[in-house]
Design an enzyme around this catalytic site. Structure first.
Site, PDB file in Angstrom:
ATOM      1  N   TYR A 149       0.826  -1.228   0.000  1.00  0.00           N
ATOM      2  CA  TYR A 149       0.000   0.000   0.000  1.00  0.00           C
ATOM      3  C   TYR A 149       0.852   1.266   0.000  1.00  0.00           C
ATOM      4  O   TYR A 149       0.434   2.282  -0.555  1.00  0.00           O
ATOM      5  CB  TYR A 149      -1.009  -0.024   1.165  1.00  0.00           C
ATOM      6  CG  TYR A 149      -2.083  -1.053   0.909  1.00  0.00           C
ATOM      7  CD1 TYR A 149      -3.131  -0.785   0.025  1.00  0.00           C
ATOM      8  CD2 TYR A 149      -2.020  -2.313   1.486  1.00  0.00           C
ATOM      9  CE1 TYR A 149      -4.085  -1.739  -0.261  1.00  0.00           C
ATOM     10  CE2 TYR A 149      -2.971  -3.285   1.217  1.00  0.00           C
ATOM     11  CZ  TYR A 149      -4.005  -2.987   0.336  1.00  0.00           C
ATOM     12  OH  TYR A 149      -4.943  -3.940   0.039  1.00  0.00           O
ATOM     13  N   VAL A 189      -9.541   3.584  -4.315  1.00  0.00           N
ATOM     14  CA  VAL A 189      -8.898   4.133  -3.121  1.00  0.00           C
ATOM     15  C   VAL A 189      -7.971   5.294  -3.479  1.00  0.00           C
ATOM     16  O   VAL A 189      -7.371   5.902  -2.608  1.00  0.00           O
ATOM     17  CB  VAL A 189      -8.143   3.027  -2.336  1.00  0.00           C
ATOM     18  CG1 VAL A 189      -9.143   2.042  -1.737  1.00  0.00           C
ATOM     19  CG2 VAL A 189      -7.130   2.295  -3.207  1.00  0.00           C
ATOM     20  N   HIS A 245     -14.636   1.734  -0.456  1.00  0.00           N
ATOM     21  CA  HIS A 245     -13.552   0.806  -0.109  1.00  0.00           C
ATOM     22  C   HIS A 245     -12.374   1.503   0.570  1.00  0.00           C
ATOM     23  O   HIS A 245     -11.268   0.978   0.598  1.00  0.00           O
ATOM     24  CB  HIS A 245     -13.073   0.059  -1.371  1.00  0.00           C
ATOM     25  CG  HIS A 245     -14.070  -0.940  -1.879  1.00  0.00           C
ATOM     26  ND1 HIS A 245     -13.980  -1.524  -3.125  1.00  0.00           N
ATOM     27  CD2 HIS A 245     -15.185  -1.455  -1.312  1.00  0.00           C
ATOM     28  CE1 HIS A 245     -15.006  -2.355  -3.288  1.00  0.00           C
ATOM     29  NE2 HIS A 245     -15.746  -2.324  -2.215  1.00  0.00           N
ATOM     30  N   CYS A 251       0.139   6.923  15.899  1.00  0.00           N
ATOM     31  CA  CYS A 251      -1.155   7.526  15.548  1.00  0.00           C
ATOM     32  C   CYS A 251      -1.181   8.952  16.104  1.00  0.00           C
ATOM     33  O   CYS A 251      -0.877   9.164  17.279  1.00  0.00           O
ATOM     34  CB  CYS A 251      -2.281   6.694  16.177  1.00  0.00           C
ATOM     35  SG  CYS A 251      -3.898   7.506  16.108  1.00  0.00           S
ATOM     36  N   THR A 279     -16.070  -0.657 -13.948  1.00  0.00           N
ATOM     37  CA  THR A 279     -15.996  -1.699 -12.915  1.00  0.00           C
ATOM     38  C   THR A 279     -16.446  -3.024 -13.507  1.00  0.00           C
ATOM     39  O   THR A 279     -17.374  -3.065 -14.311  1.00  0.00           O
ATOM     40  CB  THR A 279     -16.795  -1.313 -11.651  1.00  0.00           C
ATOM     41  OG1 THR A 279     -16.757  -2.400 -10.726  1.00  0.00           O
ATOM     42  CG2 THR A 279     -18.235  -0.949 -11.947  1.00  0.00           C
ATOM     43  N   GLU A 286     -15.493  -2.942 -21.811  1.00  0.00           N
ATOM     44  CA  GLU A 286     -16.221  -4.065 -22.403  1.00  0.00           C
ATOM     45  C   GLU A 286     -17.408  -4.362 -21.493  1.00  0.00           C
ATOM     46  O   GLU A 286     -17.384  -3.970 -20.318  1.00  0.00           O
ATOM     47  CB  GLU A 286     -15.309  -5.293 -22.482  1.00  0.00           C
ATOM     48  CG  GLU A 286     -14.743  -5.654 -21.143  1.00  0.00           C
ATOM     49  CD  GLU A 286     -13.476  -6.506 -21.232  1.00  0.00           C
ATOM     50  OE1 GLU A 286     -13.200  -7.229 -20.266  1.00  0.00           O
ATOM     51  OE2 GLU A 286     -12.780  -6.416 -22.257  1.00  0.00           O
TER      52      GLU A 286
HETATM   53  P1  OAD Z   1     -11.553  -4.472 -11.969  1.00  0.00           P
HETATM   54  O1  OAD Z   1     -10.098  -4.535 -12.262  1.00  0.00           O
HETATM   55  O2  OAD Z   1     -12.223  -5.720 -11.498  1.00  0.00           O
HETATM   56  O3  OAD Z   1     -12.349  -3.994 -13.256  1.00  0.00           O
HETATM   57  C1  OAD Z   1     -11.973  -2.867 -13.997  1.00  0.00           C
HETATM   58  C2  OAD Z   1     -12.947  -2.695 -15.136  1.00  0.00           C
HETATM   59  O4  OAD Z   1     -12.600  -1.512 -15.821  1.00  0.00           O
HETATM   60  C3  OAD Z   1     -12.948  -3.843 -16.166  1.00  0.00           C
HETATM   61  O5  OAD Z   1     -14.289  -4.219 -16.458  1.00  0.00           O
HETATM   62  C4  OAD Z   1     -12.274  -3.220 -17.394  1.00  0.00           C
HETATM   63  O6  OAD Z   1     -12.809  -3.709 -18.616  1.00  0.00           O
HETATM   64  C5  OAD Z   1     -12.633  -1.738 -17.229  1.00  0.00           C
HETATM   65  N1  OAD Z   1     -11.674  -0.806 -17.841  1.00  0.00           N
HETATM   66  C6  OAD Z   1     -10.331  -0.914 -17.964  1.00  0.00           C
HETATM   67  N2  OAD Z   1      -9.810   0.162 -18.577  1.00  0.00           N
HETATM   68  C7  OAD Z   1     -10.847   0.999 -18.836  1.00  0.00           C
HETATM   69  C8  OAD Z   1     -10.977   2.284 -19.466  1.00  0.00           C
HETATM   70  N3  OAD Z   1      -9.918   2.939 -19.929  1.00  0.00           N
HETATM   71  N4  OAD Z   1     -12.210   2.819 -19.580  1.00  0.00           N
HETATM   72  C9  OAD Z   1     -13.300   2.158 -19.122  1.00  0.00           C
HETATM   73  N5  OAD Z   1     -13.257   0.955 -18.515  1.00  0.00           N
HETATM   74  C10 OAD Z   1     -12.049   0.382 -18.371  1.00  0.00           C
HETATM   75  O7  OAD Z   1     -11.763  -3.265 -10.936  1.00  0.00           O
HETATM   76  P2  OAD Z   1     -13.041  -2.947 -10.012  1.00  0.00           P
HETATM   77  O8  OAD Z   1     -14.302  -3.369 -10.667  1.00  0.00           O
HETATM   78  O9  OAD Z   1     -12.912  -1.542  -9.591  1.00  0.00           O
HETATM   79  O10 OAD Z   1     -11.727  -4.034  -3.875  1.00  0.00           O
HETATM   80  O11 OAD Z   1     -12.762  -3.878  -8.774  1.00  0.00           O
HETATM   81  C11 OAD Z   1     -13.667  -3.840  -7.692  1.00  0.00           C
HETATM   82  C12 OAD Z   1     -12.950  -4.091  -6.405  1.00  0.00           C
HETATM   83  O12 OAD Z   1     -12.191  -5.310  -6.512  1.00  0.00           O
HETATM   84  C13 OAD Z   1     -11.887  -3.071  -6.033  1.00  0.00           C
HETATM   85  O13 OAD Z   1     -12.411  -1.918  -5.411  1.00  0.00           O
HETATM   86  C14 OAD Z   1     -11.008  -3.835  -5.096  1.00  0.00           C
HETATM   87  C15 OAD Z   1     -10.892  -5.096  -5.901  1.00  0.00           C
HETATM   88  O14 OAD Z   1     -10.593  -6.255  -5.236  1.00  0.00           O
HETATM   89  C16 OAD Z   1     -11.064  -4.172  -2.719  1.00  0.00           C
HETATM   90  O15 OAD Z   1      -9.844  -4.132  -2.675  1.00  0.00           O
HETATM   91  C17 OAD Z   1     -11.946  -4.392  -1.547  1.00  0.00           C
END
Ligand code: OAD
Length: 238
Positions: free
Chosen positions: A52, A89, A105, A132, A172, A199
């Site tokens: 991190y 984040v 998150h 802290c 997402t 996609e």
């Molecule tokens: P993901 O990595 O699962 O998904 C990212 C999405 O963004 C995918 O569907 C890609 O196709 C899309 N993408 C990539 N580049 C892009 C662009 N230039 N324009 C538009 N879309 C694009 O990420 P999240 O869905 O954010 O949680 O993941 C959800 C959670 O899973 C995160 O917050 C994290 C992770 O584990 C925790 O850490 C609790």
């Protein structure tokens, strides 16, 4: 018109922040259980702090892109009728100018004290085990929600999703709950649902309008449409 926008890693991808599940994503080369669970932190806090700390430094060196800026422009026009709920984040939404924002998150730019519960703004490394600022204990961890932990502000988010007329999901994959379930809630309660993603995602219910492409192009275009429709309604008086 009340609008809820849910964002994920894809909105920050073009700023240079890696996504999680795409090729070369953050979860490639890292076991989720090692760096994103309370058990992993207990087992090897040095590894988790290093992960991190590196992400915090990387996030500080990138800039918001056209998609973040377009959402800030939308808030400038509709005010509190827009709530942005981000799973990210990084702080690119706020640096672009969005104020009505929930980091469900957590945030890299905050630490969480496991002794007193304080959540101070934090820009430095945590690997050095600093005290802290509230209680002095050296018990700070990243203020990031890990798997098995409860995301922040769920009541506020669910109320906003249930009350919105337009629900938009941007960048997402729809792989992580509860965020992945919001489209079903919004849809069941009659909202118009829109997906703006590279996609089509694995959504639980189909979006009314699913557009594929880069966030930096799709989001400004969608914001223009919303603002034009709003202006037409204002001029026609309904
Ligand atoms: P993901 O990595 O699962 O998904 C990212 C999405 O963004 C995918 O569907 C890609 O196709 C899309 N993408 C990539 N580049 C892009 C662009 N230039 N324009 C538009 N879309 C694009 O990420 P999240 O869905 O954010 O949680 O993941 C959800 C959670 O899973 C995160 O917050 C994290 C992770 O584990 C925790 O850490 C609790």
């Amino acid at each position: 018109m009340r609008i809820v926008v849910l964002t994920g890693a894809g909105i920050s991808a073009e700023s240079g922040v890696p996504t999680f599940r795409d090729a070369d994503g953050l979860w490639e080369g890292h076991l989720v259980e090692d760096v994103a669970t309370p058990e992993g932190f207990e087992r090897d806090p040095d590894l988790v702090h290093a992960f991190y700390d590196a992400r915090r430094r990387a996030a500080a060196s990138v800039q918001p892109n056209a998609a973040h800026r377009a959402l800030a422009r939308l808030e400038g026009a509709v005010g509190e009728d827009l709530l942005v709920v981000t799973q990210n984040v990084d702080d690119l939404h706020e640096r672009a100018g969005t104020g009505n924002l929930v980091h469900m998150h957590g945030e890299l730019r905050r630490a969480l004290c496991t002794s007193c519960g304080a959540r101070p703004v934090w820009e430095d490394d945590l690997a050095t085990r600093p005290p802290c600022p509230a209680c002095g204990e050296r018990m700070l961890r990243p203020d990031v929600v890990w798997f098995g932990e409860m995301p922040y502000e769920l009541d506020r988010i669910e109320q906003a999703v249930a009350a919105c007329e337009v629900f938009v999901s941007i960048g997402t994959s729809g792989a992580v709950y509860p965020a992945a379930g919001y489209v079903a809630l919004a849809s069941a309660l009659g909202a118009h649902t829109v997906e703006l993603n590279l996609e089509p995602s694995d959504a639980v219910v189909p979006f009314d309008d699913a557009r594929s492409g880069r966030a930096s192009e799709l989001v400004p275009a969608w914001v223009d449409e919303i603002l034009e429709a709003r202006e037409r309604r204002r001029v026609s008086g309904c």
